[in-house]
Scaffold this motif. Structure first.
Motif, PDB file in Angstrom:
ATOM      1  N   GLU A  73      42.144  88.493  76.691  1.00 31.10           N
ATOM      2  CA  GLU A  73      41.372  88.533  75.442  1.00 31.10           C
ATOM      3  C   GLU A  73      39.962  88.075  75.777  1.00 31.10           C
ATOM      4  N   GLY A  74      38.982  88.678  75.146  1.00 26.21           N
ATOM      5  CA  GLY A  74      37.618  88.245  75.409  1.00 26.21           C
ATOM      6  C   GLY A  74      36.620  89.329  75.093  1.00 26.21           C
ATOM      7  N   GLY A  75      35.354  88.997  75.228  1.00 22.83           N
ATOM      8  CA  GLY A  75      34.287  89.941  74.976  1.00 22.83           C
ATOM      9  C   GLY A  75      32.939  89.318  75.292  1.00 22.83           C
ATOM     10  N   ALA A  76      31.893  90.057  75.016  1.00 24.31           N
ATOM     11  CA  ALA A  76      30.540  89.564  75.248  1.00 24.31           C
ATOM     12  C   ALA A  76      29.581  90.306  74.339  1.00 24.31           C
ATOM     13  N   PHE A  83      51.605 103.503  80.224  1.00 30.87           N
ATOM     14  CA  PHE A  83      50.311 103.835  79.644  1.00 30.87           C
ATOM     15  C   PHE A  83      49.186 103.077  80.343  1.00 30.87           C
ATOM     16  N   TYR A  84      49.454 101.827  80.751  1.00 31.54           N
ATOM     17  CA  TYR A  84      48.392 101.014  81.353  1.00 31.54           C
ATOM     18  C   TYR A  84      48.995  99.928  82.232  1.00 31.54           C
ATOM     19  N   ARG A  85      48.305  99.635  83.338  1.00 25.73           N
ATOM     20  CA  ARG A  85      48.608  98.463  84.172  1.00 25.73           C
ATOM     21  C   ARG A  85      47.288  97.780  84.488  1.00 25.73           C
ATOM     22  N   SER A 119      34.188  94.477  74.886  1.00 31.82           N
ATOM     23  CA  SER A 119      35.538  93.928  74.803  1.00 31.82           C
ATOM     24  C   SER A 119      36.113  93.734  76.203  1.00 31.82           C
ATOM     25  N   PHE A 120      36.776  92.596  76.398  1.00 34.14           N
ATOM     26  CA  PHE A 120      37.535  92.340  77.622  1.00 34.14           C
ATOM     27  C   PHE A 120      39.018  92.188  77.302  1.00 34.14           C
ATOM     28  N   TYR A 121      39.459  92.963  76.320  1.00 38.10           N
ATOM     29  CA  TYR A 121      40.864  92.970  75.912  1.00 38.10           C
ATOM     30  C   TYR A 121      41.752  93.433  77.073  1.00 38.10           C
ATOM     31  N   ALA A 122      43.051  93.251  76.931  1.00 37.94           N
ATOM     32  CA  ALA A 122      43.999  93.471  78.019  1.00 37.94           C
ATOM     33  C   ALA A 122      43.919  94.856  78.646  1.00 37.94           C
ATOM     34  N   THR A 123      43.603  95.890  77.857  1.00 41.69           N
ATOM     35  CA  THR A 123      43.598  97.252  78.399  1.00 41.69           C
ATOM     36  C   THR A 123      42.203  97.771  78.738  1.00 41.69           C
TER      37      THR A 123
END
Length: 384
Positions: free
Chosen positions: A192-195, A5-7, A181-185
């Protein structure tokens, strides 16, 4: 073949940026975060950016800065991830759901204008799957609906839409704050992260405190120039700051985001061309917009979505659901007193939606396999 689904796009080469932080005495929010915040401000043309440790905590910190009361309402779309609603409840407010446009699945200015009341403190449009809501229209709708009294704050949920645009403007142009969001996908990730970006000076200053327990000074300020400095607590806050250790992964990705969008668009258009004449429902693309192409979703009708998931998984095609209608979840059904049929578009889409693999390093062979497998195992279910 196995089509994941995602890399994620990160590699061992990105470890050098993390190693550089490890060579300093400061691992938490410091100079690296400050540099990335300036980079984000420049990208969006806004006065302020603040890095967060997730979209959820970032949104929670912004809502805490508003000091919501139980009677305060925040308007959100019924079709979104549960976090959009949850942060409002956690911050002490009341989410008010509106249905979405049946073609784009986005909140509309018309639905917002009808939902605004004297209790409305904020409106939170969600830029779903990468396409932006009509933010100019929503801003005007809020102004028309509240001709008397203070105008509600507008907070953009940009978890799916960092590099998107609409009618020539990017997120942050017509809102008080916008949260990413700077989540894994996500299209930009540090695991994990965001702004959050801000046009409101007052909301920005308060959020600086609420993202760190309500403290009046960050860690780097409390120990500036190698000495301890006293701090105060001005308001209730949470723990939402991002550490330099993770922020170090962001600068190269932000710098390359528009270039990587070219590949995401190519892959998304291949899907659209492959499926446009078939029985699956596709999300209508906004002609005046630039989608971030975060997710490629299809609607599987005839009550066959869950069977389609099982058959695609058996064929080793990774899929997921984005999302169920939030008012249909057990928690919100109880909270809303069992209301049903209030948000028919969101409910129908939530029963049908299915997300296919989409990421820049998806190979043509992998995508061809996904397309062929969908046609082979899903089309017959819908046409049955």
């Amino acid at each position: 073949m196995n089509a994941e689904f995602y890399r994620h796009p990160l590699s061992k080469a990105d470890a050098a940026a993390v190693a550089a932080v490890l060579d300093t005495p400061f691992l938490t929010t410091g100079k690296v975060c400050a540099s990335v915040e300036r980079q984000i401000e420049s990208y969006f043309g806004v006065p302020h950016a603040v890095l967060m440790n997730s979209w959820t905590n970032g949104a929670f910190a912004v809502l805490l800065a508003m000091e919501l009361q139980p009677s305060d309402e925040v308007i959100i779309p019924a079709m979104t991830f549960i976090a959009t609603a949850n942060v409002i409840v956690l911050a002490g407010g009341t989410p008010v759901f509106v249905d979405v446009d049946p073609r784009t699945l986005l909140m509309t200015p018309e639905s917002v204008e009808k939902a605004v009341t004297a209790r409305t403190r904020a409106v939170m449009p969600v830029h779903l799957y990468g396409q932006m809501c009509d933010m100019r229209g929503i801003r005007h709708a809020v102004s028309r609906a509240r001709s008397v009294g203070s105008e509600p704050i507008i907070i953009e949920d940009c978890a799916h839409c960092f590099e998107g645009a609409r009618d020539g403007y990017k997120p942050g142009r017509y809102s008080d704050a916008a949260i990413f969001s700077f989540y894994a996908t996500k299209n930009i990730t540090c695991g994990e992260g965001g702004a959050a970006i801000f046009n409101s000076e007052k909301l920005y200053q308060r959020t600086l405190e609420t993202r760190s327990h309500g403290m009046s000074a960050t860690a780097i300020d409390r120990f500036r120039e190698g000495r301890y400095n006293h701090w105060d607590m001005n308001r209730l806050g949470t723990k939402a700051n991002l550490p330099d250790l993770l922020a170090a992964l962001l600068p190269k990705q932000i710098a390359a985001i528009d270039q990587r969008l070219i590949e995401r668009k190519r892959l998304a258009e291949r899907y659209r061309s492959a499926f446009e004449a078939g029985p699956l429902r596709l999300v209508e693309q906004i002609g005046t917009g630039v989608s971030a192409e975060h997710l490629f979703v299809v609607g599987v009708g005839n009550g066959a979505r869950d069977v389609a998931i099982a058959r695609l998984n058996e064929a080793r095609v990774g899929v997921t659901v984005n999302y169920r209608s939030v008012p249909e979840t057990s928690f919100y059904r109880r909270r809303l007193g069992g209301l049903v049929n209030e948000w028919p578009v969101a409910k129908k889409w939530g029963d049908e939606t299915l997300s296919l693999p989409l990421f820049p390093n998806l190979s043509q062979a992998e995508q061809d396999y996904v397309i062929a497998t969908v046609r082979r195992v899903v089309y017959p279910l819908v046409d049955a």
